[in-house]
Scaffold this active site. Sequence first.
Site, PDB file in Angstrom:
ATOM      1  N   HIS A   1      37.462  42.299  47.597  1.00 26.84           N
ATOM      2  CA  HIS A   1      37.196  41.533  48.807  1.00 26.84           C
ATOM      3  C   HIS A   1      37.748  42.229  50.048  1.00 26.84           C
ATOM      4  O   HIS A   1      37.075  42.360  51.059  1.00 26.84           O
ATOM      5  CB  HIS A   1      37.820  40.141  48.647  1.00 26.84           C
ATOM      6  CG  HIS A   1      37.584  39.244  49.810  1.00 26.84           C
ATOM      7  ND1 HIS A   1      36.477  38.452  49.919  1.00 26.84           N
ATOM      8  CD2 HIS A   1      38.302  39.051  50.946  1.00 26.84           C
ATOM      9  CE1 HIS A   1      36.520  37.795  51.058  1.00 26.84           C
ATOM     10  NE2 HIS A   1      37.624  38.142  51.703  1.00 26.84           N
TER      11      HIS A   1
ATOM     12  N   GLU B   1      32.352  42.100  44.187  1.00 28.04           N
ATOM     13  CA  GLU B   1      33.028  40.843  44.458  1.00 28.04           C
ATOM     14  C   GLU B   1      32.240  39.679  43.868  1.00 28.04           C
ATOM     15  O   GLU B   1      32.812  38.768  43.260  1.00 28.04           O
ATOM     16  CB  GLU B   1      33.183  40.677  45.968  1.00 28.04           C
ATOM     17  CG  GLU B   1      34.034  39.493  46.347  1.00 28.04           C
ATOM     18  CD  GLU B   1      33.920  39.188  47.828  1.00 28.04           C
ATOM     19  OE1 GLU B   1      32.969  39.681  48.474  1.00 28.04           O
ATOM     20  OE2 GLU B   1      34.775  38.458  48.326  1.00 28.04           O
TER      21      GLU B   1
ATOM     22  N   ASN C   1      48.804  66.512  26.743  1.00 25.29           N
ATOM     23  CA  ASN C   1      49.299  67.130  25.520  1.00 25.29           C
ATOM     24  C   ASN C   1      49.736  66.091  24.510  1.00 25.29           C
ATOM     25  O   ASN C   1      49.442  66.193  23.324  1.00 25.29           O
ATOM     26  CB  ASN C   1      50.509  68.022  25.826  1.00 25.29           C
ATOM     27  CG  ASN C   1      50.087  69.457  26.045  1.00 25.29           C
ATOM     28  OD1 ASN C   1      48.937  69.808  25.775  1.00 25.29           O
ATOM     29  ND2 ASN C   1      50.995  70.268  26.528  1.00 25.29           N
TER      30      ASN C   1
END
Lengths: 160, 708
Positions: B51, B73, B426
């Site tokens: 919004h 929205e 990793n």
Amino acid sequence: MEQAIAGAEMQLVVFELGDESYGVDISRVQDINRMQEITEIPHAPESVVGVINLRGRVIPVIDLRKRFGLSAAPNTKDTRIVVVHMEHNLIGMIVDAVSKVLRIPADIVEPPSPVLASIDSSYLRGIAKLDDNLVVLLDLDFVLSRHEHEAINEVLAEEA
Amino acid sequence: MLQFPGMTDDDIKVFLVEADEQLQFLEDGLLALEQSSDDPEVIAQIFRAAHTLKGSSATLGHDKMARLTHSMESALDLVRKSRIEVTSTLMDLLFECLDMLRILNREISTAQDSGADITALNERLLDVIEGVDGQEGAGASTHASARASADESACAGGLAGPGDVKIRVTFTKTCPMPSVRAYQVVDRLSALGSIAFSHPGMDRIEAGDDISDLVVVVEYDGDALEPLIEAARDVSDVESACVLQVGHVGSTRATAAAAAAAAAAVASASVQGEAAARSAAAAGAGGTAARAAATAVAAPRATTVRVDVARLDILSNLVAELVIDRTHLSQVESRLAEKHGGDEVVSELNRTSTHIGRLTTELQEAINKARMFPIDNVFKRFPRMVRDVAQKQGKEVELIIEGEDTELDRSVSEEIGDPLIHLLRNAIGHGIESPAERAKAGKPTRGTVRLSAFHQENYIVIQVADDGRGIDPEAIKASAVRKGIVTEDAAARMSDKDAIGLVFASGLSTAVKADDVSGRGVGMDIVRKNIEKLNGNISIDTVLGRGSTVTVKLPLTLAIIRALLVSLGERIYAVPLNSVREIARVELSDIKTIGGHEAIRLRGDVIPLLRLGDIFDLRDADDSEHASRHGQRVFVVVAACHEGQVGLAVDRLVGEMEIVIKSLGTFVGNVPGVSGVTILGDGRVALIVDVPSLVRRVVEERNGAGEC
């Protein structure tokens, strides 16, 4: 147009190097300092003497005599470090003495002539003829950027 | 070139800062939503973010962003009303929207149209929304109204604000044409929000009536009132400008929906308003939304100011200078005391200088603190990345973040992001096993990666720990031998710990194939290099089958480090303390020459000995090395980094102190063996020794010599 140039003035900081007077535009000059202890920087280009502390900023200093290929001279009580703006950097130049600040009409400046100055004319922007002497106007950008040419040449020389 | 008519660069900057914040809220919210799909608070957070973005992008005039956030929205509104369920399809769609919003945001920051097209995403969102209509016949009107109310607020531009701000402006008595000034004030204010009301009215102002004060009601959506006041005060002849009232002054727009939106916006505008948002949401659910708005407006405002880092740098610089002068002052003072001890003036000077000393220290601390911010700023972008990487790998990973409020210097946090990304990738790629593999090993199928930060003395410690398969030293050895990093012989003699350390060797990767997770081709060697560049260090602990922990230790700030000052002849060098292992006094006769290079033996270790004067090619006329060469003993500072250690022969140990690191600047450029310079207490400049580069140099040089 002609008139505007005729009326224009330049303000120069004039310093001495050997027997000659040199001028740089006052707007480029940040500071004029007495000689102080300079910290050497290893493997720096030859004319870079080292660095100084200017109110908390670390500023490289070059020896203008060396840069111009003039013979070395001992420091005296008149020796000064002129700190100038160069793009985003401040750079110090060691000179024999700073003599005065000069206001000159722009139209007395003549193009550089190799006959009148003892240094490489590519460093020059022009020569101002005054009544009593000549002031050589330096092309600061060129003087300082020569650093790179020099560094490259050094590397080339080492490899050769 | 994108242009936003009527917007200044500052407006755009403000927009970008806010948009970054909101995008982050959106991302955090989406990640949380994925974990618990029915948490109303989380849904409310996402809705608010969409919004707010819609409002601000509409104000800015970025149509694509406004349209996309508008559809988001609407869809989120349906989620909020439990009309649509949170499915993984919807989540993916929302994440795609988020990525698109980031692209659009970049369009604004770079002022370059990216050519990104939102149509497809928008259609898919509309499909989701329409889907509800299809399902329930009665839903059509709901949908229509949802769209309508959202449209309405989009049209109003900055309507999603804390409501209206009533400001009174008075003009000086000498003001020649107050109506002109009044007009200017209204004009300035209208740049910040739309003018709902003014007294006297615009007609009277424009007619040039003589007025002495002005009351304006502005619909304003900023989170600080200062800009309004400043805008008014900026006009000449304004005597005073003050806020009379904040909240719903005008009654026309005080509909429940607008009030709720206002509450949401003001609450999300500042982190400190978060609590208010919750209370607003609660109140909105229970009582009237208007009351919620009042609560939110009355909530304490964040009292923060955004400052350009360059300004902080200037301050730090000046304070550092002050510290140097203070040291100098106390030196002068003690010399005076020696000369004129007992003199009244000297003791007065003493008192003042002590006081200045204390003030300077406090000032320095305060400024250092101002440069710190929580590591959360770095950590917050990781949950999304971990989610994506894990999903791509078909792994289940939970990321636990601890100590996100640990503070560190901005300069460090800027540099630490990329290495951490690599460590996390990793941990997921190499550490955590596939769910099937984990089940077979009797572990929960969902792996855990724990990212934590805490302070330890003057360091910040960041750990990335996984409960995966751990690192097999034998596999590392085999891989290193295969890649020619070590010989088979050396590998066989290697301890497990040293073998694990090989992961930092360049060119070693135990991953079977270079996949997406290995990322942009950087290995652990680059990670370590980057960490060492920050004067930090990195280590790994691992238990086979149980997981690995990578520990990164960094100085709190890049600008200040503790260093050992040593002297050689006239010159003083600073050696970063984090790389100093020990200081030994060595008999000259114990310095041996091996293959033309000096070395010392220290408790069984052979340590290459370096003389800084030789390395830097800096010697005084009277040869600074005299003292060390002709004395009976020399001091050797043993400095180490991951790659090995070196001994530095020095004349004298000057002491240990905190130094401010300064760069040599672009004119001088990089100097091998020197990581920077610092200004000493007496104003002199000293070189900072770059230990890793010296070690590397020795390793290369002597290995090369050995093979010749």
